[in-house]
Design a protein around this motif. Structure first.
Motif, mmCIF file in Angstrom:
data_model
loop_
_atom_site.group_PDB
_atom_site.id
_atom_site.type_symbol
_atom_site.label_atom_id
_atom_site.label_comp_id
_atom_site.label_asym_id
_atom_site.label_seq_id
_atom_site.Cartn_x
_atom_site.Cartn_y
_atom_site.Cartn_z
ATOM 1 N N PRO A 1 2.254 51.740 -39.450
ATOM 2 C CA PRO A 1 0.951 52.888 -38.799
ATOM 3 C C PRO A 1 0.697 52.309 -37.529
ATOM 4 O O PRO A 1 0.600 52.908 -37.125
ATOM 5 N N ALA A 2 1.077 50.772 -36.686
ATOM 6 C CA ALA A 2 1.420 50.609 -35.423
ATOM 7 C C ALA A 2 2.403 51.005 -35.372
ATOM 8 O O ALA A 2 2.924 50.843 -33.267
ATOM 9 N N VAL B 1 7.702 46.559 -34.370
ATOM 10 C CA VAL B 1 9.215 46.499 -35.077
ATOM 11 C C VAL B 1 8.784 44.944 -36.248
ATOM 12 O O VAL B 1 9.326 45.033 -37.677
ATOM 13 N N GLU B 2 7.661 44.126 -35.679
ATOM 14 C CA GLU B 2 7.225 43.618 -36.910
ATOM 15 C C GLU B 2 6.868 44.008 -37.889
ATOM 16 O O GLU B 2 7.045 43.557 -38.432
ATOM 17 N N GLN B 3 5.951 45.383 -38.138
ATOM 18 C CA GLN B 3 5.845 46.220 -39.149
ATOM 19 C C GLN B 3 7.055 46.212 -39.738
ATOM 20 O O GLN B 3 7.166 45.680 -41.808
ATOM 21 N N SER B 4 7.705 47.105 -39.311
ATOM 22 C CA SER B 4 9.115 47.613 -39.460
ATOM 23 C C SER B 4 9.257 46.157 -40.189
ATOM 24 O O SER B 4 10.541 46.358 -41.338
ATOM 25 N N ARG B 5 9.789 45.509 -39.776
ATOM 26 C CA ARG B 5 10.200 44.428 -40.028
ATOM 27 C C ARG B 5 10.018 43.650 -41.559
ATOM 28 O O ARG B 5 10.515 43.480 -42.640
ATOM 29 N N GLU B 6 8.929 43.462 -41.546
ATOM 30 C CA GLU B 6 7.834 43.205 -42.559
ATOM 31 C C GLU B 6 7.917 43.979 -43.637
ATOM 32 O O GLU B 6 8.360 44.325 -45.171
ATOM 33 N N ALA B 7 8.266 45.413 -43.518
ATOM 34 C CA ALA B 7 7.863 46.191 -44.593
ATOM 35 C C ALA B 7 9.357 46.614 -45.044
ATOM 36 O O ALA B 7 10.212 46.706 -46.229
ATOM 37 N N ALA B 8 10.560 46.668 -44.378
ATOM 38 C CA ALA B 8 12.079 46.770 -44.087
ATOM 39 C C ALA B 8 12.163 45.384 -45.845
ATOM 40 O O ALA B 8 12.946 45.403 -46.265
ATOM 41 N N ALA B 9 11.327 43.789 -45.327
ATOM 42 C CA ALA B 9 11.717 43.171 -46.362
ATOM 43 C C ALA B 9 11.824 42.983 -47.874
ATOM 44 O O ALA B 9 12.648 43.100 -48.409
ATOM 45 N N GLU B 10 10.843 44.118 -48.226
ATOM 46 C CA GLU B 10 10.371 44.647 -49.475
ATOM 47 C C GLU B 10 11.820 45.413 -49.627
ATOM 48 O O GLU B 10 12.200 45.734 -50.984
ATOM 49 N N TYR B 11 12.154 46.717 -49.195
ATOM 50 C CA TYR B 11 13.467 47.090 -49.117
ATOM 51 C C TYR B 11 15.039 46.444 -49.150
ATOM 52 O O TYR B 11 15.538 46.770 -50.621
#
Length: 174
Positions: A100-101, A104-114
């Motif tokens: 939502p913000a 890159v930090e949020q993206s990397r956290e989301a990427a970890a699940e994928y």
């Protein structure tokens, strides 16, 4: 002319990556409700996601037209100025909705699940990009461009729920 759409249809590896993790399917172009652009410009659904969201081309022309995304919950955002830009976003940050913000930090956290489900995600992404003839931006560049488009030109692409003449809420804020 629809060169990229044709390329996606010709290359199952690219279509598969865009379908998952991109959640982008060319066979789901119908939106769940009647909508229009406040400006009166043409709006044409051409792809969708598994949750009932729709990708629309805005205005006249081909794949260079702005691309607006509307979810099934009454939110919308202009994501890209043309299909090539949208595909770059979906290839690099397919989990953009989980950021939502748009950091890159949020993206990397989301990427970890994928990456847990698809450890070779980068290899599949790079193959899809090559098949489609697309150079990819960095994660930071893709997120910055998404914010720029959604909060700049996106202001001129307000989506309206036609039966009640009410606007969709912005998915991305400045």
């Amino acid at each position: 002319m629809s060169a990229l759409i044709d390329a996606i249809r010709r290359h199952p590896d690219a279509a598969d990556f865009l379908d998952w993790p991109g959640d982008f399917d060319l066979d789901r172009g119908e939106h769940v409700e009647e909508v229009h652009l406040a400006s009166g410009a043409l709006l044409k659904g051409f792809a969708g996601d598994g949750g009932g969201g729709t990708y629309f081309f805005c205005g006249e022309g081909g794949e260079e037209r702005p691309v607006l995304y509307a979810d099934s919950e009454g939110g919308a955002a202009l994501l890209a100025l043309g299909l090539p830009e949208l595909l770059r976003l979906l290839l690099v940050v397919p989990w953009w909705r989980d950021c939502p913000a748009l950091t890159v930090e949020q993206s990397r956290e989301a990427a970890a699940e994928y990456l847990e489900d698809m450890p070779d995600l980068a290899e599949h992404r790079d193959r899809a990009a090559a098949l489609l003839g697309l150079d990819l931006p960095t994660e930071a560049e893709a997120l910055a461009r998404l914010r720029e488009v959604a909060t700049g030109p996106g202001r001129d692409h307000a989506l309206v729920f036609t039966p009640e003449n009410t606007p969709y809420r912005p998915l991305i804020r400045a």
